[in-house]
Enzyme design. Structure first.
Site, PDB file in Angstrom:
ATOM      1  N   CYS A 277      55.773  37.538  46.398  1.00 29.16           N
ATOM      2  CA  CYS A 277      55.062  36.629  45.495  1.00 29.16           C
ATOM      3  C   CYS A 277      54.787  35.300  46.175  1.00 29.16           C
ATOM      4  O   CYS A 277      55.685  34.691  46.751  1.00 29.16           O
ATOM      5  CB  CYS A 277      55.926  36.300  44.287  1.00 29.16           C
ATOM      6  SG  CYS A 277      56.298  37.688  43.263  1.00 29.16           S
TER       7      CYS A 277
ATOM      8  N   GLY B 214      45.283  34.715  43.142  1.00 22.60           N
ATOM      9  CA  GLY B 214      44.336  34.313  42.113  1.00 22.60           C
ATOM     10  C   GLY B 214      44.901  34.226  40.718  1.00 22.60           C
ATOM     11  O   GLY B 214      46.004  34.699  40.429  1.00 22.60           O
TER      12      GLY B 214
ATOM     13  N   ASN C  80      60.173  32.397  47.457  1.00 26.44           N
ATOM     14  CA  ASN C  80      59.977  32.988  48.780  1.00 26.44           C
ATOM     15  C   ASN C  80      59.447  31.924  49.719  1.00 26.44           C
ATOM     16  O   ASN C  80      58.428  31.306  49.421  1.00 26.44           O
ATOM     17  CB  ASN C  80      58.957  34.135  48.707  1.00 26.44           C
ATOM     18  CG  ASN C  80      59.429  35.230  47.793  1.00 26.44           C
ATOM     19  OD1 ASN C  80      60.533  35.734  47.942  1.00 26.44           O
ATOM     20  ND2 ASN C  80      58.604  35.590  46.815  1.00 26.44           N
TER      21      ASN C  80
ATOM     22  N   CYS D  99      49.274  25.397  42.459  1.00 24.02           N
ATOM     23  CA  CYS D  99      50.725  25.268  42.293  1.00 24.02           C
ATOM     24  C   CYS D  99      51.314  24.917  43.664  1.00 24.02           C
ATOM     25  O   CYS D  99      50.997  25.572  44.659  1.00 24.02           O
ATOM     26  CB  CYS D  99      51.319  26.573  41.777  1.00 24.02           C
ATOM     27  SG  CYS D  99      50.530  27.121  40.259  1.00 24.02           S
TER      28      CYS D  99
ATOM     29  N   CYS E 165      53.172  27.566  46.077  1.00 23.13           N
ATOM     30  CA  CYS E 165      52.537  28.864  46.314  1.00 23.13           C
ATOM     31  C   CYS E 165      51.567  28.783  47.490  1.00 23.13           C
ATOM     32  O   CYS E 165      50.675  27.925  47.507  1.00 23.13           O
ATOM     33  CB  CYS E 165      51.792  29.285  45.049  1.00 23.13           C
ATOM     34  SG  CYS E 165      50.768  30.759  45.279  1.00 23.13           S
TER      35      CYS E 165
ATOM     36  N   SER F 144      49.658  38.447  34.963  1.00 20.80           N
ATOM     37  CA  SER F 144      50.452  37.217  35.056  1.00 20.80           C
ATOM     38  C   SER F 144      49.520  36.019  35.140  1.00 20.80           C
ATOM     39  O   SER F 144      48.559  36.005  35.909  1.00 20.80           O
ATOM     40  CB  SER F 144      51.341  37.282  36.299  1.00 20.80           C
ATOM     41  OG  SER F 144      51.991  36.049  36.509  1.00 20.80           O
TER      42      SER F 144
ATOM     43  N   CYS G 263      42.909  30.647  45.300  1.00 12.62           N
ATOM     44  CA  CYS G 263      43.165  30.256  43.908  1.00 12.62           C
ATOM     45  C   CYS G 263      42.939  28.756  43.780  1.00 12.62           C
ATOM     46  O   CYS G 263      43.284  27.991  44.685  1.00 12.62           O
ATOM     47  CB  CYS G 263      44.600  30.603  43.522  1.00 12.62           C
ATOM     48  SG  CYS G 263      44.994  30.239  41.800  1.00 12.62           S
TER      49      CYS G 263
ATOM     50  N   GLU H 284      44.588  40.642  49.423  1.00 13.88           N
ATOM     51  CA  GLU H 284      45.713  41.530  49.668  1.00 13.88           C
ATOM     52  C   GLU H 284      46.140  42.268  48.419  1.00 13.88           C
ATOM     53  O   GLU H 284      45.986  41.773  47.305  1.00 13.88           O
ATOM     54  CB  GLU H 284      46.905  40.738  50.193  1.00 13.88           C
ATOM     55  CG  GLU H 284      46.785  40.497  51.669  1.00 13.88           C
ATOM     56  CD  GLU H 284      46.907  39.029  52.010  1.00 13.88           C
ATOM     57  OE1 GLU H 284      47.711  38.752  52.907  1.00 13.88           O
ATOM     58  OE2 GLU H 284      46.230  38.196  51.403  1.00 13.88           O
TER      59      GLU H 284
ATOM     60  N   LEU I 118      56.222  30.095  33.851  1.00  7.09           N
ATOM     61  CA  LEU I 118      56.733  28.843  33.268  1.00  7.09           C
ATOM     62  C   LEU I 118      57.216  27.915  34.384  1.00  7.09           C
ATOM     63  O   LEU I 118      56.743  26.783  34.507  1.00  7.09           O
ATOM     64  CB  LEU I 118      57.861  29.176  32.279  1.00  7.09           C
ATOM     65  CG  LEU I 118      58.520  28.000  31.563  1.00  7.09           C
ATOM     66  CD1 LEU I 118      57.532  27.243  30.701  1.00  7.09           C
ATOM     67  CD2 LEU I 118      59.707  28.473  30.707  1.00  7.09           C
ATOM     68  N   ASN I 119      58.161  28.392  35.144  1.00  9.26           N
ATOM     69  CA  ASN I 119      58.540  27.732  36.406  1.00  9.26           C
ATOM     70  C   ASN I 119      59.182  26.350  36.279  1.00  9.26           C
ATOM     71  O   ASN I 119      59.481  25.715  37.299  1.00  9.26           O
ATOM     72  CB  ASN I 119      57.341  27.615  37.362  1.00  9.26           C
ATOM     73  CG  ASN I 119      56.823  28.974  37.800  1.00  9.26           C
ATOM     74  OD1 ASN I 119      57.520  29.973  37.628  1.00  9.26           O
ATOM     75  ND2 ASN I 119      55.634  29.013  38.355  1.00  9.26           N
TER      76      ASN I 119
ATOM     77  N   CYS J 181      50.502  45.808  43.279  1.00 13.68           N
ATOM     78  CA  CYS J 181      50.199  44.414  42.926  1.00 13.68           C
ATOM     79  C   CYS J 181      48.812  44.096  43.467  1.00 13.68           C
ATOM     80  O   CYS J 181      48.554  44.287  44.657  1.00 13.68           O
ATOM     81  CB  CYS J 181      51.266  43.514  43.549  1.00 13.68           C
ATOM     82  SG  CYS J 181      50.916  41.753  43.357  1.00 13.68           S
TER      83      CYS J 181
END
Ligand code: SAH
Ligand code: SF4
Length: 375
Positions: free
Chosen positions: A354, A181, A312, A135, A138, A213, A131, A111, A237-238, A124
């Site tokens: 995201c 990815g 999200n 995480c 995600c 990123s 990926c 996408e 970082l998160n 984007c």
């Protein structure tokens, strides 16, 4: 075998080749090298994808290229338009040309998202299908890694979206490598695409308008630091401690926060540049005032800003943060002189935001989403 050698089963894709590669390819056909430059200019500066229309090439050469090569852009499978104007493109990729970056060239879907603004657009793009980084917050992670994209497939996403939106384009285009990815785990292809995007004789996007990123792949950041041409760098970082980051980003066990900040401290920023840290706010998990204070300490000695991204929702066991906590978090950072911005992702209602770009057409019922035109 020369990677550009002709094979009628697998025509050479002219897209995604560097200027030097196109020049060598022309020479391998017994043509002058400058013909490669003409093709490069047509593809990226003029954004023309029809060999027959490249009339500055002699007709016999156009015919030969028509037989022995191709200009393979990703195919637009679907478009979904969000109520906020963002458009999610579902793109079908053919079996890729085999290369070092893509040992198994199977078909894939990825996408890209087009986000119009008043005086510019941001596109984007994805660098991998799926990926491997895993995480936990995600949705892309739930796919696992399907495959690396080629440089052609990465730069091709920008070209396809610009072509599709040509009537609506504003003068400035920003590109963010923030789709599906981990770009630094597909380094060669991602950087080949970036060099074309940032080349003044190519797509002429200025480095200030391109951002890569990463989840924090330390050797990749070290490598990027040595590049002559590079986009801005954003680091996910998160979390405010290793314990917390370990719990949501298993990659932190390999490249923990101190290692990450160390490489950031040595990163050669250009005079106009700062590092961006992305911080996905997960309600009740990493959005407390103590977290904000810890984050401020972590980045205190860096020329950095923080983008706070409210999580999200997807089919995952996390919560969206509430508005007061978001604002309190931002304020603590600001008081400590850390520039901090809340970035609400666009395109949530069409799963374009995201971390949501994982909706496989085959797996999920997308009939409730606002598809603008079946393609
Ligand atoms: N793999 C790269 C780039 C793609 S992800 C990276 O991780 O940085 C782009 C951004 O989206 C990252 O900052 C990531 O932390 C964030 N993200 C992932 N899932 C999200 C979600 N559900 N809500 C908000 N942001 C999310
Ligand atoms: Fe991969 Fe980035 Fe999603 Fe992590 S946040 S799984 S690195 S796409």
């Amino acid at each position: 075998m020369n990677m550009l050698a002709h094979d009628s089963q697998n025509p050479v894709n002219l897209l995604g080749k560097s200027l030097d590669e196109l020049r060598s390819f022309m020479q391998s056909l017994g043509e002058p090298a400058y013909r490669g430059g003409q093709i490069y200019h047509a593809l990226y500066a003029e954004r023309r994808f029809d060999l027959a229309a490249m009339t500055n090439l002699p007709a016999p050469l156009r015919e030969r290229l028509g037989r022995e090569s191709a200009i393979q852009l990703p195919a637009v499978r679907r478009r979904y338009e969000s109520s906020d104007g963002a458009i999610r493109y579902v793109l079908a990729l053919n079996a890729a040309e085999k290369s070092a970056a893509v040992p198994i060239g199977k078909p894939a879907t990825v996408e890209a998202v087009f986000m119009p603004e008043q005086n510019r657009q941001t596109i984007c793009i994805s660098t991998q299908a799926g990926c491997a980084v895993d995480c936990h917050f995600c949705l892309t992670a739930t796919l696992g890694l399907i495959r690396n994209l080629t440089a052609a497939e990465i730069v091709g996403q920008v070209l396809v979206v610009l072509a599709d939106q040509h009537a609506a384009l504003k003068p400035q285009t920003n590109v963010v490598l923030m789709g599906q990815g981990e770009p630094l785990l597909n380094y060669e292809a991602a950087m080949t695409a970036v060099r074309i995007l940032l080349d003044p004789n190519g797509m002429a996007i200025t480095p200030k308008h391109a951002t890569l990123s990463t989840s924090g792949i330390v050797p990749g950041i070290e490598r990027l630091a040595k590049e002559r041409v590079r986009p801005k760098l954003a680091i996910s970082l998160n979390a405010s401690s290793n314990e917390q980051r370990d719990a949501i980003m298993p990659i932190n066990r390999k490249y923990p926060i101190e290692m990450l900040l160390d490489v950031c401290a040595g990163y050669p920023l250009r005079p106009w540049e700062h590092l961006t840290f992305e911080y996905v706010l997960l309600g009740g998990f990493n959005d407390a005032p103590e977290d904000a204070r810890r984050v401020a300490k972590l980045v205190a000695n860096l020329r950095a800003k923080i983008n706070l991204i409210p999580w999200n929702p997807g089919d995952l066991p996390y919560e969206e943060p509430n508005t007061e906590r978001i604002e309190a978090f931002r304020q603590i950072l600001t008081e400590k002189n850390i520039p901090a911005f809340v970035r609400y992702s666009r395109g949530q209602d069409v799963m374009a935001a995201c971390g949501q770009l994982a909706v496989l057409e085959s797996k999920r019922d997308t009939s409730g989403l606002a598809q603008i035109s079946p393609v």
